[in-house]
Design an enzyme around this catalytic site. Sequence first.
Site, PDB file in Angstrom:
ATOM      1  CB  SER A 170       4.723  -8.904  -3.673  1.00 57.05           C
ATOM      2  OG  SER A 170       5.559  -9.380  -4.686  1.00 57.05           O
TER       3      SER A 170
ATOM      4  CB  SER B  76      13.058   3.990   8.503  1.00 56.79           C
ATOM      5  OG  SER B  76      13.610   2.749   8.165  1.00 56.79           O
TER       6      SER B  76
ATOM      7  NE  ARG C  94      17.945   6.484  -2.480  1.00 59.88           N
ATOM      8  CZ  ARG C  94      18.691   7.176  -1.583  1.00 59.88           C
ATOM      9  NH1 ARG C  94      18.469   8.447  -1.385  1.00 59.88           N
ATOM     10  NH2 ARG C  94      19.645   6.571  -0.916  1.00 59.88           N
TER      11      ARG C  94
ATOM     12  CE  LYS D  53       5.129  -8.917   0.752  1.00 61.80           C
ATOM     13  NZ  LYS D  53       4.739  -7.632   1.375  1.00 61.80           N
TER      14      LYS D  53
ATOM     15  CE1 TYR E  39       8.363  -9.976  -0.014  1.00 59.95           C
ATOM     16  CE2 TYR E  39       7.896 -10.734  -2.240  1.00 59.95           C
ATOM     17  CZ  TYR E  39       7.987  -9.704  -1.319  1.00 59.95           C
ATOM     18  OH  TYR E  39       7.696  -8.416  -1.700  1.00 59.95           O
TER      19      TYR E  39
ATOM     20  CB  ILE F  69       8.960  -0.745  -6.776  1.00 55.44           C
ATOM     21  CG1 ILE F  69       7.544  -1.271  -7.101  1.00 55.44           C
ATOM     22  CG2 ILE F  69       8.930   0.729  -6.366  1.00 55.44           C
ATOM     23  CD1 ILE F  69       6.809  -0.557  -8.212  1.00 55.44           C
TER      24      ILE F  69
ATOM     25  CG  ASN G 272       5.613  -0.201   3.148  1.00 52.99           C
ATOM     26  OD1 ASN G 272       5.569  -0.448   1.940  1.00 52.99           O
ATOM     27  ND2 ASN G 272       6.746   0.134   3.768  1.00 52.99           N
TER      28      ASN G 272
ATOM     29  N   GLY H   6       7.061   0.296   8.416  1.00 52.93           N
ATOM     30  CA  GLY H   6       8.261   0.050   7.599  1.00 52.93           C
ATOM     31  C   GLY H   6       8.616   1.229   6.710  1.00 52.93           C
TER      32      GLY H   6
HETATM   33  P1  NAP Z   1      12.134  -1.742   2.444  1.00 60.82           P
HETATM   34  O1  NAP Z   1      12.723  -0.409   2.224  1.00 60.82           O
HETATM   35  O2  NAP Z   1      13.008  -2.844   2.916  1.00 60.82           O
HETATM   36  O3  NAP Z   1      10.864  -1.557   3.384  1.00 60.82           O
HETATM   37  C1  NAP Z   1      10.422  -2.493   4.269  1.00 60.82           C
HETATM   38  C2  NAP Z   1      10.624  -1.959   5.656  1.00 60.82           C
HETATM   39  O4  NAP Z   1      10.039  -2.842   6.621  1.00 60.82           O
HETATM   40  C3  NAP Z   1      12.100  -1.837   6.021  1.00 60.82           C
HETATM   41  O5  NAP Z   1      12.378  -0.602   6.650  1.00 60.82           O
HETATM   42  C4  NAP Z   1      12.242  -3.022   6.936  1.00 60.82           C
HETATM   43  O6  NAP Z   1      13.356  -3.060   7.781  1.00 60.82           O
HETATM   44  C5  NAP Z   1      10.934  -2.923   7.675  1.00 60.82           C
HETATM   45  N1  NAP Z   1      10.746  -4.020   8.618  1.00 60.82           N
HETATM   46  C6  NAP Z   1      11.337  -5.248   8.630  1.00 60.82           C
HETATM   47  N2  NAP Z   1      10.953  -5.932   9.704  1.00 60.82           N
HETATM   48  C7  NAP Z   1      10.110  -5.114  10.391  1.00 60.82           C
HETATM   49  C8  NAP Z   1       9.396  -5.260  11.609  1.00 60.82           C
HETATM   50  N3  NAP Z   1       9.467  -6.379  12.344  1.00 60.82           N
HETATM   51  N4  NAP Z   1       8.620  -4.239  12.032  1.00 60.82           N
HETATM   52  C9  NAP Z   1       8.547  -3.105  11.317  1.00 60.82           C
HETATM   53  N5  NAP Z   1       9.206  -2.910  10.166  1.00 60.82           N
HETATM   54  C10 NAP Z   1       9.985  -3.913   9.721  1.00 60.82           C
HETATM   55  O7  NAP Z   1      11.495  -2.319   1.105  1.00 60.82           O
HETATM   56  P2  NAP Z   1      10.514  -1.739  -0.002  1.00 60.82           P
HETATM   57  O8  NAP Z   1      11.060  -2.259  -1.256  1.00 60.82           O
HETATM   58  O9  NAP Z   1      10.242  -0.301   0.163  1.00 60.82           O
HETATM   59  O10 NAP Z   1       9.203  -2.608   0.313  1.00 60.82           O
HETATM   60  C11 NAP Z   1       8.031  -2.126   0.940  1.00 60.82           C
HETATM   61  C12 NAP Z   1       6.925  -3.149   0.746  1.00 60.82           C
HETATM   62  O11 NAP Z   1       6.694  -3.343  -0.657  1.00 60.82           O
HETATM   63  C13 NAP Z   1       7.261  -4.531   1.320  1.00 60.82           C
HETATM   64  O12 NAP Z   1       6.096  -5.088   1.898  1.00 60.82           O
HETATM   65  C14 NAP Z   1       7.685  -5.316   0.100  1.00 60.82           C
HETATM   66  O13 NAP Z   1       7.469  -6.697   0.264  1.00 60.82           O
HETATM   67  C15 NAP Z   1       6.776  -4.729  -0.958  1.00 60.82           C
HETATM   68  N6  NAP Z   1       7.281  -4.897  -2.336  1.00 60.82           N
HETATM   69  C16 NAP Z   1       8.410  -4.243  -2.773  1.00 60.82           C
HETATM   70  C17 NAP Z   1       8.823  -4.433  -4.088  1.00 60.82           C
HETATM   71  C18 NAP Z   1      10.031  -3.712  -4.673  1.00 60.82           C
HETATM   72  O14 NAP Z   1      10.344  -3.908  -5.841  1.00 60.82           O
HETATM   73  N7  NAP Z   1      10.717  -2.872  -3.922  1.00 60.82           N
HETATM   74  C19 NAP Z   1       8.124  -5.284  -4.941  1.00 60.82           C
HETATM   75  C20 NAP Z   1       7.016  -5.948  -4.452  1.00 60.82           C
HETATM   76  C21 NAP Z   1       6.588  -5.735  -3.152  1.00 60.82           C
HETATM   77  P3  NAP Z   1      14.644  -3.939   7.300  1.00 60.82           P
HETATM   78  O15 NAP Z   1      15.450  -2.997   6.492  1.00 60.82           O
HETATM   79  O16 NAP Z   1      15.287  -4.370   8.569  1.00 60.82           O
HETATM   80  O17 NAP Z   1      14.172  -5.133   6.545  1.00 60.82           O
END
Ligand code: NAP
Length: 275
Positions: free
Chosen positions: A157, A15, A18, A174, A170, A203, A104, A13
């Site tokens: 998370s 790509s 940011r 998680k 979620y 984040i 991730n 995940g």
């Molecule tokens: P993000 O940019 O959406 O990263 C998640 C990535 O996983 C996206 O590119 C997403 O694609 C991809 N994904 C979805 N389905 C997938 C699949 N079947 N196979 C492979 N990849 C897939 O979000 P992020 O905020 O950086 O989050 C990264 C991690 O941190 C996640 O596990 C999230 O739950 C956790 N997290 C984030 C926050 C925050 O505040 N940002 C807080 C707590 C936990 P899509 O764009 O299609 O969904």
Amino acid sequence: MTELAGQVAIVTGASAPRGIGAAIVRRLVEEGAAVVATDIDGVVEIEGRMRDRMELLQDLVEDVQNKNGTALALPLDVTNLDSIQKCIASVKQSCGRIDVLVNNAGSLAGSDSFMSTTPDQWQVSFGVNLLGPMMLAQAVIPEMQALGGGRIINIGSTGSLGAEAGFGAYTTMKHGLVGLSKTIAAEFGVDGIRCNTVCPGYIMTDMHAAANQRLAQEENATVDEIQTRRYADVALRDAGLPEDVAAAVAYLAGPGAHYVTGINLPVSGGVPCGI
Ligand code: NAP
């Protein structure tokens, strides 16, 4: 920093330019690892433009290579066993070993009131947040056993540690991810494999910034006002950065954490995690 020199890491995940995944890729490369940056094939909307995820991954890899790092971009749908097997075979052929896996990829599918959540949303959330990390762990553990050890880091998370209303699928998945990490830690410590969960709070990714902007529009407030309200419960009164999560991953992947396994490491600025 060369603590991971000669080692190979896979990040799922990764790509979003940011996003947390890209920050993890950059940080593990800085630590000296060769990093396989992966994401599901397809397009994603970024700043109003449809972008091809594989092109975004390639941009990340080229940027890393321009700074003399080693990285490779591969498609990987974590919910699809065939895709996992192809990716792992390709990593073995190109890199010859797998030392670190960072699960991730995550999905907010079903982030709604519990009664509105559909079985389909629940299945999507299960597939990305829990089944995928389990299948990937099963795929890499034999490679790590053959090397005499390895590290699996699952990105949970603060929703792994407690619940707040409106995030049922979620939060459930998680929480399950913590059980997966502890199971792997308990079962494969004997093989030198460590497994831990990093638990980010707020984040500042694109998704988080967009949510703040949406709330500002809905509430006829400024983004600053929304952020002040949202972060009022955070001890450090601010959101973290993807690099803060990447630093925690680098610690858990590195030799400094050689006696650390089965833990949850919040990277949350000290946020209450709900009930
Ligand atoms: P993000 O940019 O959406 O990263 C998640 C990535 O996983 C996206 O590119 C997403 O694609 C991809 N994904 C979805 N389905 C997938 C699949 N079947 N196979 C492979 N990849 C897939 O979000 P992020 O905020 O950086 O989050 C990264 C991690 O941190 C996640 O596990 C999230 O739950 C956790 N997290 C984030 C926050 C925050 O505040 N940002 C807080 C707590 C936990 P899509 O764009 O299609 O969904």
